[in-house]
Write a protein that holds these residues in place. Structure first.
Motif, PDB file in Angstrom:
ATOM      1  N   ALA A  97       0.843  -1.199   0.000  1.00 37.13           N
ATOM      2  CA  ALA A  97       0.000   0.000   0.000  1.00 37.13           C
ATOM      3  C   ALA A  97       0.875   1.244   0.000  1.00 37.13           C
ATOM      4  O   ALA A  97       0.596   2.213  -0.727  1.00 37.13           O
ATOM      5  CB  ALA A  97      -0.937  -0.008   1.208  1.00 37.13           C
ATOM      6  N   TYR A  98       1.925   1.231   0.796  1.00 35.75           N
ATOM      7  CA  TYR A  98       2.847   2.367   0.866  1.00 35.75           C
ATOM      8  C   TYR A  98       3.513   2.599  -0.496  1.00 35.75           C
ATOM      9  O   TYR A  98       3.571   3.728  -0.987  1.00 35.75           O
ATOM     10  CB  TYR A  98       3.899   2.108   1.949  1.00 35.75           C
ATOM     11  CG  TYR A  98       4.855   3.251   2.149  1.00 35.75           C
ATOM     12  CD1 TYR A  98       4.546   4.292   3.022  1.00 35.75           C
ATOM     13  CD2 TYR A  98       6.070   3.296   1.480  1.00 35.75           C
ATOM     14  CE1 TYR A  98       5.417   5.345   3.209  1.00 35.75           C
ATOM     15  CE2 TYR A  98       6.944   4.343   1.662  1.00 35.75           C
ATOM     16  CZ  TYR A  98       6.617   5.367   2.521  1.00 35.75           C
ATOM     17  OH  TYR A  98       7.485   6.418   2.704  1.00 35.75           O
TER      18      TYR A  98
ATOM     19  N   ASP B 245      -5.947   7.556  12.667  1.00 38.08           N
ATOM     20  CA  ASP B 245      -7.210   6.931  12.281  1.00 38.08           C
ATOM     21  C   ASP B 245      -8.028   7.968  11.518  1.00 38.08           C
ATOM     22  O   ASP B 245      -8.860   8.669  12.082  1.00 38.08           O
ATOM     23  CB  ASP B 245      -7.958   6.442  13.521  1.00 38.08           C
ATOM     24  CG  ASP B 245      -9.186   5.630  13.152  1.00 38.08           C
ATOM     25  OD1 ASP B 245      -9.209   5.062  12.049  1.00 38.08           O
ATOM     26  OD2 ASP B 245     -10.120   5.586  13.972  1.00 38.08           O
ATOM     27  N   ILE B 246      -7.751   8.064  10.224  1.00 39.55           N
ATOM     28  CA  ILE B 246      -8.439   9.051   9.387  1.00 39.55           C
ATOM     29  C   ILE B 246      -9.554   8.351   8.614  1.00 39.55           C
ATOM     30  O   ILE B 246      -9.516   7.137   8.426  1.00 39.55           O
ATOM     31  CB  ILE B 246      -7.457   9.742   8.427  1.00 39.55           C
ATOM     32  CG1 ILE B 246      -6.751   8.711   7.566  1.00 39.55           C
ATOM     33  CG2 ILE B 246      -6.431  10.553   9.184  1.00 39.55           C
ATOM     34  CD1 ILE B 246      -5.959   9.304   6.450  1.00 39.55           C
ATOM     35  N   PRO B 247     -10.540   9.106   8.176  1.00 39.94           N
ATOM     36  CA  PRO B 247     -11.632   8.481   7.423  1.00 39.94           C
ATOM     37  C   PRO B 247     -11.116   7.731   6.195  1.00 39.94           C
ATOM     38  O   PRO B 247     -10.361   8.271   5.401  1.00 39.94           O
ATOM     39  CB  PRO B 247     -12.501   9.670   7.016  1.00 39.94           C
ATOM     40  CG  PRO B 247     -12.169  10.749   7.983  1.00 39.94           C
ATOM     41  CD  PRO B 247     -10.738  10.534   8.364  1.00 39.94           C
TER      42      PRO B 247
ATOM     43  N   LEU C   3      -5.305  13.787  -1.108  1.00 43.72           N
ATOM     44  CA  LEU C   3      -6.273  12.856  -0.524  1.00 43.72           C
ATOM     45  C   LEU C   3      -5.816  11.403  -0.618  1.00 43.72           C
ATOM     46  O   LEU C   3      -5.830  10.673   0.380  1.00 43.72           O
ATOM     47  CB  LEU C   3      -7.642  13.018  -1.185  1.00 43.72           C
ATOM     48  CG  LEU C   3      -8.376  14.323  -0.941  1.00 43.72           C
ATOM     49  CD1 LEU C   3      -9.731  14.311  -1.645  1.00 43.72           C
ATOM     50  CD2 LEU C   3      -8.553  14.589   0.539  1.00 43.72           C
ATOM     51  N   PHE C   4      -5.441  10.961  -1.803  1.00 41.40           N
ATOM     52  CA  PHE C   4      -5.089   9.552  -1.985  1.00 41.40           C
ATOM     53  C   PHE C   4      -3.775   9.234  -1.288  1.00 41.40           C
ATOM     54  O   PHE C   4      -3.725   8.431  -0.356  1.00 41.40           O
ATOM     55  CB  PHE C   4      -5.003   9.200  -3.474  1.00 41.40           C
ATOM     56  CG  PHE C   4      -4.694   7.751  -3.738  1.00 41.40           C
ATOM     57  CD1 PHE C   4      -5.704   6.816  -3.769  1.00 41.40           C
ATOM     58  CD2 PHE C   4      -3.394   7.330  -3.946  1.00 41.40           C
ATOM     59  CE1 PHE C   4      -5.427   5.474  -3.998  1.00 41.40           C
ATOM     60  CE2 PHE C   4      -3.099   5.995  -4.177  1.00 41.40           C
ATOM     61  CZ  PHE C   4      -4.118   5.070  -4.203  1.00 41.40           C
ATOM     62  N   CYS C   5      -2.711   9.890  -1.733  1.00 41.17           N
ATOM     63  CA  CYS C   5      -1.388   9.586  -1.177  1.00 41.17           C
ATOM     64  C   CYS C   5      -1.294  10.022   0.278  1.00 41.17           C
ATOM     65  O   CYS C   5      -0.805   9.279   1.131  1.00 41.17           O
ATOM     66  CB  CYS C   5      -0.302  10.260  -2.006  1.00 41.17           C
ATOM     67  SG  CYS C   5      -0.334   9.775  -3.743  1.00 41.17           S
TER      68      CYS C   5
ATOM     69  N   TYR D 276      -0.254   7.765   3.624  1.00 44.06           N
ATOM     70  CA  TYR D 276       0.919   8.086   4.442  1.00 44.06           C
ATOM     71  C   TYR D 276       0.527   8.361   5.893  1.00 44.06           C
ATOM     72  O   TYR D 276       1.196   7.893   6.818  1.00 44.06           O
ATOM     73  CB  TYR D 276       1.668   9.299   3.884  1.00 44.06           C
ATOM     74  CG  TYR D 276       2.261   9.100   2.510  1.00 44.06           C
ATOM     75  CD1 TYR D 276       2.874   7.914   2.145  1.00 44.06           C
ATOM     76  CD2 TYR D 276       2.211  10.120   1.573  1.00 44.06           C
ATOM     77  CE1 TYR D 276       3.411   7.734   0.880  1.00 44.06           C
ATOM     78  CE2 TYR D 276       2.754   9.965   0.307  1.00 44.06           C
ATOM     79  CZ  TYR D 276       3.355   8.768  -0.033  1.00 44.06           C
ATOM     80  OH  TYR D 276       3.893   8.602  -1.275  1.00 44.06           O
ATOM     81  N   LEU D 277      -0.525   9.133   6.086  1.00 43.36           N
ATOM     82  CA  LEU D 277      -0.953   9.455   7.450  1.00 43.36           C
ATOM     83  C   LEU D 277      -1.350   8.203   8.219  1.00 43.36           C
ATOM     84  O   LEU D 277      -1.052   8.061   9.408  1.00 43.36           O
ATOM     85  CB  LEU D 277      -2.111  10.453   7.431  1.00 43.36           C
ATOM     86  CG  LEU D 277      -1.760  11.873   6.987  1.00 43.36           C
ATOM     87  CD1 LEU D 277      -3.025  12.715   6.855  1.00 43.36           C
ATOM     88  CD2 LEU D 277      -0.775  12.520   7.940  1.00 43.36           C
ATOM     89  N   ARG D 278      -2.017   7.293   7.534  1.00 43.21           N
ATOM     90  CA  ARG D 278      -2.461   6.062   8.190  1.00 43.21           C
ATOM     91  C   ARG D 278      -1.279   5.145   8.514  1.00 43.21           C
ATOM     92  O   ARG D 278      -1.166   4.616   9.614  1.00 43.21           O
ATOM     93  CB  ARG D 278      -3.461   5.335   7.296  1.00 43.21           C
ATOM     94  CG  ARG D 278      -4.233   4.247   8.012  1.00 43.21           C
ATOM     95  CD  ARG D 278      -5.338   3.612   7.165  1.00 43.21           C
ATOM     96  NE  ARG D 278      -6.258   4.584   6.611  1.00 43.21           N
ATOM     97  CZ  ARG D 278      -6.422   4.786   5.292  1.00 43.21           C
ATOM     98  NH1 ARG D 278      -5.740   4.081   4.429  1.00 43.21           N
ATOM     99  NH2 ARG D 278      -7.266   5.689   4.858  1.00 43.21           N
ATOM    100  N   LEU D 279      -0.364   4.975   7.528  1.00 37.69           N
ATOM    101  CA  LEU D 279       0.718   4.004   7.702  1.00 37.69           C
ATOM    102  C   LEU D 279       1.903   4.548   8.493  1.00 37.69           C
ATOM    103  O   LEU D 279       2.518   3.817   9.268  1.00 37.69           O
ATOM    104  CB  LEU D 279       1.195   3.490   6.343  1.00 37.69           C
ATOM    105  CG  LEU D 279       0.171   2.693   5.540  1.00 37.69           C
ATOM    106  CD1 LEU D 279       0.755   2.253   4.211  1.00 37.69           C
ATOM    107  CD2 LEU D 279      -0.309   1.487   6.324  1.00 37.69           C
TER     108      LEU D 279
END
Length: 134
Positions: A39-40, A96-98, A82-84, A88-91
């Protein structure tokens, strides 16, 4: 700042950071589970491709302005964030973003490509043989 300069700047920053984030992912995330690494790497690839696309759109706008090219550039820029950004924020930060932000970014990328396609379809030759976008 003109829209063209802004798009080139976002594209350049996106390309620069894609190289840095890709190197970090290759060397600093070896302990991350394989699906998360994939995913990264997808985020890095999409960031790099769409950063280049954003610079291309800006150059086309410099050559011949077009509202559809503005739509394309906005789609690519919003998609980058939004996509990238959501991946990045999640991984990387574990935020815990929407989860809807990632597909919304993908839709923005598709809107960008549709805008570029629309600009090409509306392309016409001037009497001097000069390429024009509408």
């Amino acid at each position: 700042m003109r829209v063209i300069n802004l798009m080139i700047s976002i594209g350049a920053i996106g390309g620069f950071s894609a190289v840095a984030l890709g190197a970090y992912g290759a060397h600093g995330l070896s302990g991350m589970p394989a699906p998360l690494q994939q995913a990264y790497q997808s985020a890095v690839q999409y960031q790099f491709y769409h950063s280049l696309a954003l610079v291309l759109v800006a150059l086309l706008m410099h050559w011949r302005g077009s509202r559809l090219l503005v739509v394309a550039g906005l789609g690519f820029a919003v998609g980058l964030f939004l996509f990238c950004g959501s991946i990045y924020l999640r991984l990387l930060l574990g935020l815990d973003i929407p989860r809807l932000l990632t597909p919304a970014g993908g839709i923005a990328f598709m809107l960008g490509w549709a805008g570029l396609l629309g600009a090409a379809w509306r392309h016409r030759e001037s009497k001097e043989g000069e390429c024009r976008f509408s």
